[in-house]
Scaffold this motif. Structure first.
Motif, mmCIF file in Angstrom:
data_model
loop_
_atom_site.group_PDB
_atom_site.id
_atom_site.type_symbol
_atom_site.label_atom_id
_atom_site.label_comp_id
_atom_site.label_asym_id
_atom_site.label_seq_id
_atom_site.Cartn_x
_atom_site.Cartn_y
_atom_site.Cartn_z
ATOM 1 N N GLU A 1 0.824 -1.215 0.000
ATOM 2 C CA GLU A 1 0.000 0.000 0.000
ATOM 3 C C GLU A 1 0.856 1.262 0.000
ATOM 4 O OE1 GLU A 1 -2.778 2.052 3.337
ATOM 5 O OE2 GLU A 1 -3.307 -0.016 2.814
ATOM 6 N N ILE A 2 1.908 1.268 0.788
ATOM 7 C CA ILE A 2 2.799 2.436 0.859
ATOM 8 C C ILE A 2 3.536 2.617 -0.467
ATOM 9 C CG2 ILE A 2 4.899 3.333 1.953
ATOM 10 C CD1 ILE A 2 3.816 1.978 4.572
ATOM 11 N N LEU A 3 4.080 1.541 -1.011
ATOM 12 C CA LEU A 3 4.818 1.646 -2.268
ATOM 13 C C LEU A 3 3.915 2.057 -3.430
ATOM 14 C CD1 LEU A 3 7.175 -1.453 -1.971
ATOM 15 C CD2 LEU A 3 7.770 0.962 -1.612
ATOM 16 N N GLU A 4 2.664 1.629 -3.412
ATOM 17 C CA GLU A 4 1.727 1.982 -4.484
ATOM 18 C C GLU A 4 1.423 3.475 -4.531
ATOM 19 O OE1 GLU A 4 -1.570 -0.701 -3.814
ATOM 20 O OE2 GLU A 4 -0.835 -2.077 -5.369
ATOM 21 N N THR A 5 1.666 4.200 -3.440
ATOM 22 C CA THR A 5 1.398 5.640 -3.443
ATOM 23 C C THR A 5 2.309 6.385 -4.427
ATOM 24 O OG1 THR A 5 2.905 6.165 -1.606
ATOM 25 C CG2 THR A 5 0.614 5.610 -1.032
ATOM 26 N N PHE A 6 3.396 5.757 -4.865
ATOM 27 C CA PHE A 6 4.268 6.379 -5.861
ATOM 28 C C PHE A 6 3.677 6.318 -7.265
ATOM 29 C CE2 PHE A 6 7.339 5.458 -2.476
ATOM 30 C CZ PHE A 6 8.006 6.669 -2.407
#
Length: 114
Positions: free
Chosen positions: A7-12
């Motif tokens: 989820e955190i990495l997808e924010t990029f």
């Protein structure tokens, strides 16, 4: 913990792919993250029960732009740290199966209460 990492990495705004999950004939996206869960282990035990678990991940960023490779892994370090993950160091080079792409990787530790 894996869901939180993704989820955190997808924010990029780039694809996040389990390391090794791309098909042999599948084209690399211009930019993407990969991850791999190396290990998970219990850290603390009280009253004969585990209380916290550490999750050890490799996170890599691949890009057809070498400067973006370095920039995004640095940005990922900052964002992951601000979300409670532990990252030791500034990253390392990782091999790419495509001559058009460079890669940088980091080791990421996430600790979760059970």
């Amino acid at each position: 913990m894996e869901d939180k990492l993704i989820e955190i990495l997808e924010t990029f705004g780039y694809p996040v792919i389990r390391q090794g999950a791309m098909l042999e004939d599948e084209e690399y996206p211009d930019d993407f993250f990969t991850f791999w869960n190396n290990d998970s282990y219990n850290l603390n035990h009280y009253d004969n029960k585990e209380k916290t678990t550490a999750y050890d991940f490799d996170v890599n960023f691949y890009s057809c732009s070498p400067s973006r490779t370095y920039k995004k892994i640095t940005d990922a370090i900052k964002l992951l740290k601000s979300n409670g993950f532990i990252i030791n160091g500034r990253g390392h080079d990782v091999a790419s199966d495509e001559a058009s792409h460079t890669g940088r990787g980091i080791n990421v530790i996430g600790i979760m209460e059970v």
